[in-house]
Design a protein around this motif. Structure first.
Motif, PDB file in Angstrom:
ATOM      1  N   UNK A  42       0.821  -1.207   0.000  1.00 18.35           N
ATOM      2  CA  UNK A  42       0.000   0.000   0.000  1.00 18.35           C
ATOM      3  C   UNK A  42       0.855   1.258   0.000  1.00 18.35           C
ATOM      4  N   UNK A  43       1.951   1.263   0.748  1.00 16.41           N
ATOM      5  CA  UNK A  43       2.798   2.458   0.793  1.00 16.41           C
ATOM      6  C   UNK A  43       3.454   2.729  -0.554  1.00 16.41           C
ATOM      7  N   UNK A  44       3.919   1.678  -1.237  1.00 16.47           N
ATOM      8  CA  UNK A  44       4.502   1.856  -2.565  1.00 16.47           C
ATOM      9  C   UNK A  44       3.441   2.301  -3.562  1.00 16.47           C
ATOM     10  N   UNK A  45       2.222   1.787  -3.426  1.00 15.76           N
ATOM     11  CA  UNK A  45       1.138   2.189  -4.318  1.00 15.76           C
ATOM     12  C   UNK A  45       0.837   3.685  -4.176  1.00 15.76           C
ATOM     13  N   UNK A  46       0.703   4.146  -2.921  1.00 15.63           N
ATOM     14  CA  UNK A  46       0.413   5.561  -2.673  1.00 15.63           C
ATOM     15  C   UNK A  46       1.553   6.439  -3.174  1.00 15.63           C
ATOM     16  N   UNK A  47       2.783   6.007  -2.942  1.00 18.32           N
ATOM     17  CA  UNK A  47       3.948   6.777  -3.389  1.00 18.32           C
ATOM     18  C   UNK A  47       3.984   6.887  -4.907  1.00 18.32           C
ATOM     19  N   UNK A  48       3.711   5.789  -5.610  1.00 20.14           N
ATOM     20  CA  UNK A  48       3.747   5.813  -7.073  1.00 20.14           C
ATOM     21  C   UNK A  48       2.649   6.705  -7.631  1.00 20.14           C
ATOM     22  N   UNK A  49       1.461   6.687  -7.005  1.00 16.74           N
ATOM     23  CA  UNK A  49       0.376   7.560  -7.449  1.00 16.74           C
ATOM     24  C   UNK A  49       0.758   9.021  -7.271  1.00 16.74           C
ATOM     25  N   UNK A  50       1.421   9.315  -6.168  1.00 17.37           N
ATOM     26  CA  UNK A  50       1.874  10.686  -5.928  1.00 17.37           C
ATOM     27  C   UNK A  50       2.914  11.116  -6.954  1.00 17.37           C
ATOM     28  N   UNK A  51       3.861  10.218  -7.279  1.00 16.63           N
ATOM     29  CA  UNK A  51       4.899  10.552  -8.240  1.00 16.63           C
ATOM     30  C   UNK A  51       4.354  10.727  -9.650  1.00 16.63           C
ATOM     31  N   UNK A  52       3.216  10.110  -9.939  1.00 17.81           N
ATOM     32  CA  UNK A  52       2.593  10.256 -11.253  1.00 17.81           C
ATOM     33  C   UNK A  52       1.597  11.415 -11.287  1.00 17.81           C
ATOM     34  N   UNK A  53       1.601  12.229 -10.206  1.00 14.71           N
ATOM     35  CA  UNK A  53       0.733  13.408 -10.117  1.00 14.71           C
ATOM     36  C   UNK A  53      -0.745  13.052 -10.264  1.00 14.71           C
ATOM     37  N   UNK A  54      -1.148  11.984  -9.599  1.00 15.35           N
ATOM     38  CA  UNK A  54      -2.544  11.541  -9.666  1.00 15.35           C
ATOM     39  C   UNK A  54      -3.179  11.500  -8.279  1.00 15.35           C
ATOM     40  N   UNK A  55      -2.789  12.437  -7.401  1.00 15.94           N
ATOM     41  CA  UNK A  55      -3.303  12.430  -6.029  1.00 15.94           C
ATOM     42  C   UNK A  55      -4.798  12.666  -5.954  1.00 15.94           C
TER      43      UNK A  55
ATOM     44  N   UNK B  60       0.743  17.526  -0.715  1.00 13.22           N
ATOM     45  CA  UNK B  60       1.744  18.370  -0.055  1.00 13.22           C
ATOM     46  C   UNK B  60       2.937  17.543   0.404  1.00 13.22           C
ATOM     47  N   UNK B  61       2.662  16.359   0.962  1.00  7.48           N
ATOM     48  CA  UNK B  61       3.757  15.478   1.396  1.00  7.48           C
ATOM     49  C   UNK B  61       4.604  15.034   0.214  1.00  7.48           C
ATOM     50  N   UNK B  62       3.941  14.770  -0.924  1.00  2.00           N
ATOM     51  CA  UNK B  62       4.685  14.371  -2.111  1.00  2.00           C
ATOM     52  C   UNK B  62       5.533  15.497  -2.663  1.00  2.00           C
ATOM     53  N   UNK B  63       5.034  16.741  -2.546  1.00  2.55           N
ATOM     54  CA  UNK B  63       5.769  17.891  -3.063  1.00  2.55           C
ATOM     55  C   UNK B  63       7.007  18.202  -2.236  1.00  2.55           C
ATOM     56  N   UNK B  64       6.863  18.178  -0.912  1.00  2.00           N
ATOM     57  CA  UNK B  64       8.002  18.529  -0.055  1.00  2.00           C
ATOM     58  C   UNK B  64       8.915  17.339   0.270  1.00  2.00           C
ATOM     59  N   UNK B  65       8.601  16.164  -0.279  1.00  2.00           N
ATOM     60  CA  UNK B  65       9.480  15.007  -0.098  1.00  2.00           C
ATOM     61  C   UNK B  65       9.214  14.185   1.153  1.00  2.00           C
ATOM     62  N   UNK B  66       8.228  14.594   1.963  1.00  2.00           N
ATOM     63  CA  UNK B  66       7.936  13.862   3.205  1.00  2.00           C
ATOM     64  C   UNK B  66       7.429  12.455   2.914  1.00  2.00           C
ATOM     65  N   UNK B  67       6.665  12.296   1.846  1.00  2.00           N
ATOM     66  CA  UNK B  67       6.115  10.980   1.509  1.00  2.00           C
ATOM     67  C   UNK B  67       7.233  10.007   1.130  1.00  2.00           C
TER      68      UNK B  67
END
Length: 317
Positions: free
Chosen positions: A257-270, A282-289
């Motif tokens: 699940x964590x890799x899935x959420x991270x990949x969705x964030x990296x593909x700009x599909x939040x 926001x977490x994906x933008x500032x690198x926290x995710x």
């Protein structure tokens, strides 16, 4: 065991895995799936054209205007531009990569757990573990050699199958976004790392191949299919003000699940998470995710290594 002996051990384990027929079968399987899903992506793009007329989406061009020119009301007909060949192939590639990413989230965990688990169980059955004891072999270095050999072999499988797929597409002149391909490869790498470590725990706990296979299947079903239902059941009992952070922590506990959420964030599909979870953007933008993902995966790997080592020590290995 002295650390200097870890290199020949890893080399020996790597040689054994590279000789496995399963490895060649996985290369063929991944290459076949990538090609099949790319063809499916081409067909889906052809069968799902966008129709836009008079600025209204999905409205039939034969709309009844009662003889009045729609341009009198400022409605100008928007003619659909034909997609270029490059844009068409890129759209098909993006769809196929999305489907391959979902398949990786399902297939990579079970492949890692079965290969890694059976490798350790085979050492138990043929007496190789007892031989390591005669060399005063440390269980920790033994597990590291198993982990490194499995990771390198699966990296080889992914590199050959998906790398060959990307090479053929580029030679054929097909256009695709490098960013999506990079995220896709990173998803596979992260899954291989964490579940290769989990396979060590399965192998040390199990006594027979059947027990190891059953354990791997049980764990795979829990983390891939059942875990999200567990989250939905537990989250209802948590106060509303803590639901968001609690849900995020539950996601980090499951690498799939964590890799899935991270990949969705990296593909700009939040946006798929809905407006209530725009904080993920926001977490994906500032690198926290990304930091949270790396931290959780590192902790899981360390826990599995420590637990596996303890199990081997308790059984006199």
């Amino acid at each position: 065991m002295k650390p200097v002996l870890m290199y020949p051990m890893t080399k020996h384990e790597l040689r054994l895995l590279l000789r496995s027929r399963w490895l060649f079968n996985f290369i063929v399987l991944f290459f076949f799936l990538s090609g099949l899903l790319y063809v499916y992506g081409l067909q889906s793009v052809k069968s799902d054209p966008a129709e836009v007329s008079y600025g209204l989406e999905k409205v039939n061009a034969n709309i009844e205007t009662m003889g009045v020119n729609p341009e009198y009301y400022g409605l100008k007909e928007i003619k659909q531009e034909e997609e270029g060949k490059a844009e068409f192939s890129q759209s098909a590639y993006n769809r196929s990569i999305a489907m391959l990413m979902n398949l990786s989230l399902w297939m990579i965990p079970i492949i890692c757990m079965i290969l890694g688990g059976t490798s350790i169980i085979a050492d138990k059955e043929n007496g190789r573990l007892s031989l390591y004891r005669t060399y005063q072999a440390s269980s920790f270095y033994y597990l590291i050699s198993k982990f490194l050999s499995l990771v390198l072999c699966l990296f080889f499988v992914i590199g050959v199958s998906y790398g060959l797929f990307g090479l053929i597409l580029s030679l054929a002149g097909s256009s695709f976004e490098a960013h999506i391909y990079q995220v896709f490869l990173l998803v596979n790498i992260l899954l291989i790392l964490v579940f290769s470590a989990v396979s060590l725990l399965i192998g040390t706990i199990s006594r027979t191949r059947m027990q190891g296979l059953s354990l791997a299947m049980f764990f795979w079903i829990i983390i891939v299919f059942v875990y999200e239902f567990i989250i939905f059941s537990v989250i209802d009992w948590i106060p509303f003000s803590y639901k968001q952070i609690s849900l995020f922590l539950f996601i980090l506990l499951n690498p799939v699940e964590s890799v899935r959420v991270w990949s969705i964030s990296k593909l700009n599909s939040e946006y798929v998470f809905g407006p209530e979870y725009l904080i993920i953007e926001n977490w994906g933008t500032n690198g926290a995710l990304t930091l949270a993902l790396v931290f959780s995966i590192t902790i899981i790997i360390l826990i599995t290594f420590t637990s596996s080592s303890q199990f081997l020590k308790k059984r006199g290995i």
